[in-house]
Design a protein around this motif. Sequence first.
Motif, short mmCIF file in Angstrom:
data_model
loop_
_atom_site.label_atom_id
_atom_site.label_comp_id
_atom_site.label_asym_id
_atom_site.label_seq_id
_atom_site.Cartn_x
_atom_site.Cartn_y
_atom_site.Cartn_z
N ARG A 95 0.83 -1.22 0.00
CA ARG A 95 0.00 0.00 0.00
C ARG A 95 0.86 1.26 0.00
N SER A 119 -9.63 -3.16 -2.16
CA SER A 119 -10.06 -2.41 -0.97
C SER A 119 -9.87 -3.24 0.30
N GLU A 120 -10.10 -4.53 0.21
CA GLU A 120 -9.91 -5.39 1.38
C GLU A 120 -8.43 -5.50 1.75
N THR A 122 -6.28 -3.09 1.25
CA THR A 122 -5.99 -1.80 1.87
C THR A 122 -6.46 -1.77 3.32
N LYS A 123 -7.65 -2.32 3.59
CA LYS A 123 -8.15 -2.39 4.96
C LYS A 123 -7.25 -3.28 5.82
#
Length: 225
Positions: A95, A119-120, A122-123
């Motif tokens: 990231r 997105s997962e 990144t989370k």
Amino acid sequence: MANAEKVAAVAELTERFRGSSGAVLTEYRGLTVAQLAELRRSLGDHATFAVVKNTLTKIAVNEAGLDEQLSSMLVGPSAIAFVDGDVVEAAKGLRDFARANPLLVIKGGVLDGKAMSPSEITKLADLEPREVLLAKLAGAMKASRAGAAATFNALPVQMAQIAEALRAKRAEAEGGAPEASAPEASAPEASAPEASAAEASTPEAGAAQADTPDAQAAAGDGDQG
């Protein structure tokens, strides 16, 4: 690439997919060799970054049982970060590098056999490191054990207090009745001397005393005089 080399490459990729806890697929179009080297250094021991050929990788993905999760991502120039260490730290490295170098595009990945979207990932990078989470878990478990130990240690004291309270209450209930009747029992004893005096003052009592030998002898002495 010779056929034997392709077979060896597919076998190596298949083993990497099976042996890694996760894999993140990226597109590296436009990145220089120096930038790729920087990315590998940023990942450290947590992941290894490898440029792959899509055709061979699709075969390896299929053999590893991850065809449904990864095949659709194998388009364009592809590189894979195979996670060997802390998954969170690997996600952080990717990231942060992608933020500084937008040419690196995270396409998705797989973690413990489950597909993950960009997105997962990144989370996942926003989570605390594994060591911190384990330390917090250990602290919570230690606090829980300490609380349980304190509760068990307090039980004997509480039981002793309850037993003492019951003993005192029972003693009060058993001893209360005799103490209340004691003054009434002493009343007849106190009136005994009065009864004796009353008996001595009656005529019958005087006559009885006059009939005794001592009384008669006293009377005879009086007559001789």
